[in-house]
Design a protein around this motif. Structure first.
Motif, mmCIF file in Angstrom:
data_model
loop_
_atom_site.group_PDB
_atom_site.id
_atom_site.type_symbol
_atom_site.label_atom_id
_atom_site.label_comp_id
_atom_site.label_asym_id
_atom_site.label_seq_id
_atom_site.Cartn_x
_atom_site.Cartn_y
_atom_site.Cartn_z
ATOM 1 N N LEU A 1 -13.270 11.284 58.456
ATOM 2 C CA LEU A 1 -13.911 12.598 58.441
ATOM 3 C C LEU A 1 -12.911 13.697 58.066
ATOM 4 O O LEU A 1 -13.243 14.605 57.304
ATOM 5 C CB LEU A 1 -14.539 12.891 59.802
ATOM 6 N N LYS A 2 -11.685 13.596 58.565
ATOM 7 C CA LYS A 2 -10.653 14.570 58.172
ATOM 8 C C LYS A 2 -10.350 14.475 56.685
ATOM 9 O O LYS A 2 -10.161 15.492 56.012
ATOM 10 C CB LYS A 2 -9.373 14.341 58.980
ATOM 11 N N GLY A 3 -10.294 13.251 56.176
ATOM 12 C CA GLY A 3 -10.087 13.075 54.737
ATOM 13 C C GLY A 3 -11.245 13.646 53.941
ATOM 14 O O GLY A 3 -11.048 14.257 52.884
ATOM 15 N N GLY A 4 -12.470 13.474 54.434
ATOM 16 C CA GLY A 4 -13.634 14.050 53.764
ATOM 17 C C GLY A 4 -13.614 15.564 53.792
ATOM 18 O O GLY A 4 -13.988 16.216 52.813
ATOM 19 N N LEU B 1 -18.194 16.027 50.799
ATOM 20 C CA LEU B 1 -17.959 15.418 52.110
ATOM 21 C C LEU B 1 -18.771 14.133 52.264
ATOM 22 O O LEU B 1 -18.249 13.083 52.669
ATOM 23 C CB LEU B 1 -18.315 16.403 53.222
ATOM 24 N N ILE B 2 -20.038 14.185 51.896
ATOM 25 C CA ILE B 2 -20.902 13.006 52.015
ATOM 26 C C ILE B 2 -20.455 11.903 51.067
ATOM 27 O O ILE B 2 -20.404 10.724 51.453
ATOM 28 C CB ILE B 2 -22.372 13.405 51.771
ATOM 29 N N ILE C 1 -16.214 5.755 51.010
ATOM 30 C CA ILE C 1 -15.150 4.978 51.655
ATOM 31 C C ILE C 1 -15.725 4.099 52.761
ATOM 32 O O ILE C 1 -15.344 2.931 52.904
ATOM 33 C CB ILE C 1 -14.034 5.898 52.173
ATOM 34 N N ALA C 2 -16.676 4.624 53.540
ATOM 35 C CA ALA C 2 -17.281 3.819 54.617
ATOM 36 C C ALA C 2 -18.027 2.619 54.039
ATOM 37 O O ALA C 2 -17.908 1.497 54.558
ATOM 38 C CB ALA C 2 -18.218 4.682 55.456
ATOM 39 N N LEU D 1 -15.986 -4.578 52.158
ATOM 40 C CA LEU D 1 -14.808 -5.442 52.203
ATOM 41 C C LEU D 1 -14.733 -6.225 53.512
ATOM 42 O O LEU D 1 -14.381 -7.413 53.514
ATOM 43 C CB LEU D 1 -13.535 -4.620 52.004
ATOM 44 N N ILE D 2 -15.074 -5.582 54.622
ATOM 45 C CA ILE D 2 -15.095 -6.284 55.910
ATOM 46 C C ILE D 2 -16.161 -7.369 55.899
ATOM 47 O O ILE D 2 -15.928 -8.491 56.349
ATOM 48 C CB ILE D 2 -15.311 -5.283 57.066
ATOM 49 N N PHE D 3 -17.346 -7.055 55.375
ATOM 50 C CA PHE D 3 -18.416 -8.047 55.287
ATOM 51 C C PHE D 3 -18.006 -9.215 54.397
ATOM 52 O O PHE D 3 -18.238 -10.382 54.740
ATOM 53 C CB PHE D 3 -19.695 -7.409 54.757
#
Length: 169
Positions: free
Chosen positions: A53-56, A80-81, A87-88, A94-96
């Motif tokens: 969120l800070k990066g956004g 921001l969105i 990234i999310a 990648l995790i999946f």
């Protein structure tokens, strides 16, 4: 005859799992480590989201440089969105993908009764000897249980590779 042996084995397995779980619930060290393990994972997720969120918010500052206030606000929140969502979604994908590869690797060769037996024995040992283990090794017991199973799979993978290279498999 085979069905009776299978049902007897299943009954013994269920009995072993239930007694181990009931003992784990009564063990203060194991319950404490269980809660701590998942609280640490949750705190990591929260910290990662706050960092994202800070990066956004940093990326959305580009929209604030537009002289028209309405357009600047729209571009600010749009950036921001897009940043946070992109990234999310990328990290989630990648995790999946990694989890599905690990799951496929594990189920292909290692999801069998021997792995289940090793896991249950490791669980029983970590539950029954929770306090002495924590006195010797200051490690989370659930993390130790996962690490023991990973080491077991790595050893089995190595042995299987050695047997294949020598033509036994």
């Amino acid at each position: 005859m085979t069905a009776s042996y299978d049902s007897f084995l299943l009954g013994l397995l269920l009995y072993g799992v239930l007694t181990t779980v009931f003992t784990a619930v009564r063990s203060e060290a194991f319950v404490s480590d269980f809660k701590t393990f998942f609280m640490v994972i949750w705190q990591f997720i929260v910290n990662a989201f706050q960092l994202l969120l800070k990066g956004g918010q940093w990326a959305s500052q580009l929209g604030d440089k537009i002289p028209q206030p309405v357009v600047a606000t729209i571009v600010h929140y749009l950036l921001l969105i897009v940043f946070v969502g992109g990234i999310a979604i990328g990290v989630g994908f990648l995790i999946f993908l990694g989890a599905s590869k690990v799951f496929e690797f594990y189920t292909e060769d290692y999801a069998d009764t021997m792995s289940l037996a090793v896991f249950l024995i490791s669980l029983a040992v970590s539950v029954y000897f929770a306090e002495p283990i924590r006195a010797v090794i200051p490690i989370n017991l659930l993390l130790l249980l996962i690490l023991v199973h990973i080491v077991y799979v790595l050893i089995r993978w190595y042995v299987k590779g050695c047997m294949r290279s020598r033509g036994y498999y």
